[in-house]
Design a protein around this motif. Structure first.
Motif, short mmCIF file in Angstrom:
data_model
loop_
_atom_site.label_atom_id
_atom_site.label_comp_id
_atom_site.label_asym_id
_atom_site.label_seq_id
_atom_site.Cartn_x
_atom_site.Cartn_y
_atom_site.Cartn_z
N GLU A 53 0.83 -1.20 0.00
CA GLU A 53 0.00 0.00 0.00
C GLU A 53 0.87 1.25 0.00
N THR A 99 2.38 1.61 -3.47
CA THR A 99 1.39 2.03 -4.47
C THR A 99 1.08 3.52 -4.34
N ILE A 100 0.88 3.98 -3.13
CA ILE A 100 0.58 5.40 -2.92
C ILE A 100 1.78 6.26 -3.33
N ARG A 119 1.89 6.50 -7.02
CA ARG A 119 0.87 7.44 -7.52
C ARG A 119 1.33 8.88 -7.31
N GLU A 175 -3.19 12.20 -1.12
CA GLU A 175 -2.26 11.08 -1.22
C GLU A 175 -1.25 11.08 -0.07
N ALA A 217 -3.05 9.73 2.89
CA ALA A 217 -3.18 8.28 2.74
C ALA A 217 -1.84 7.58 2.99
N LEU A 218 -0.76 8.21 2.55
CA LEU A 218 0.57 7.66 2.76
C LEU A 218 0.92 7.62 4.25
N ALA A 224 -0.97 4.72 5.72
CA ALA A 224 -0.37 3.46 5.27
C ALA A 224 0.95 3.21 6.00
N GLU A 268 9.40 6.05 -1.49
CA GLU A 268 8.58 7.00 -0.72
C GLU A 268 9.30 8.34 -0.55
#
Length: 182
Positions: A58, A61-62, A65, A76, A79-80, A83, A117
């Motif tokens: 996850e 993926t974030i 994106r 995002e 959300a990161l 996650a 990241e």
């Protein structure tokens, strides 16, 4: 006294049989308990590995994106952060329950995803991004290989990194600029 001596072999036979039955039952119970413990810990280890993989995937993926710039950056990033929290909790379970080779492989995968990241957070899209994504995919393959080996899961390789590289090469013209990881 003569009758006691005559019955002594029978009494010794009963005694030996009783001791033998107790020993055999005790060994069987101990063996059964060990098997149950092994199954119990293998189940927990599998759950820990699966949760770690899901949480780290996850994050990856974030971050991908974010690098691609496809969605709202503030959403995002939020959300990161969530996650990352789930990943941290899952990592502790891997450390607690994992075997040495799997923890080592998990650490390598985690470090590779952290590099992706960091790029996502810095809003950079360097030339070496495909290499970073490929390294993360290879580290994921190594994690799955180690986890499956530690759990005794057969069935051959589940490696994806080489497949993803070939898909990237095949689709580069139609998906220019899109992140390579899926």
């Amino acid at each position: 006294m003569g009758s006691l001596v005559a019955q002594l072999p029978a009494l010794l036979g009963v005694l030996v049989g009783t001791v033998g039955t107790i020993l055999a039952t005790s060994l069987a119970d101990r063996s059964r308990w060990r098997r149950r413990q092994t199954v119990r810990w293998d189940e927990r280890r599998l759950d820990a590995y699966a949760e770690f993989a899901r949480a780290l995937k996850e994050v990856h993926t974030i971050a991908s994106r974010l690098i691609g710039g496809y969605l709202d950056r503030d959403e995002e990033l939020a959300a990161l952060a969530e996650a990352d929290f789930r990943h941290t909790i899952a990592w502790e379970n891997v450390l607690l329950l994992g075997d040495g080779p799997t923890v080592t492989a998990a650490r390598a995968w985690r470090d590779a995803v952290w590099e992706v990241e960091r790029l996502a957070r810095s809003q950079q899209n360097p030339d070496h991004l495909p290499d970073l994504l490929h390294r993360a995919n290879e580290a994921r393959d190594q994690f799955y290989h180690a986890a499956r080996g530690g759990l005794g899961v057969g069935g051959g390789s589940v490696a994806q990194a080489a497949l993803l590289v070939s898909r990237l090469r095949d689709g580069r013209a139609s998906h220019a600029g899109a992140p390579a990881e899926r």
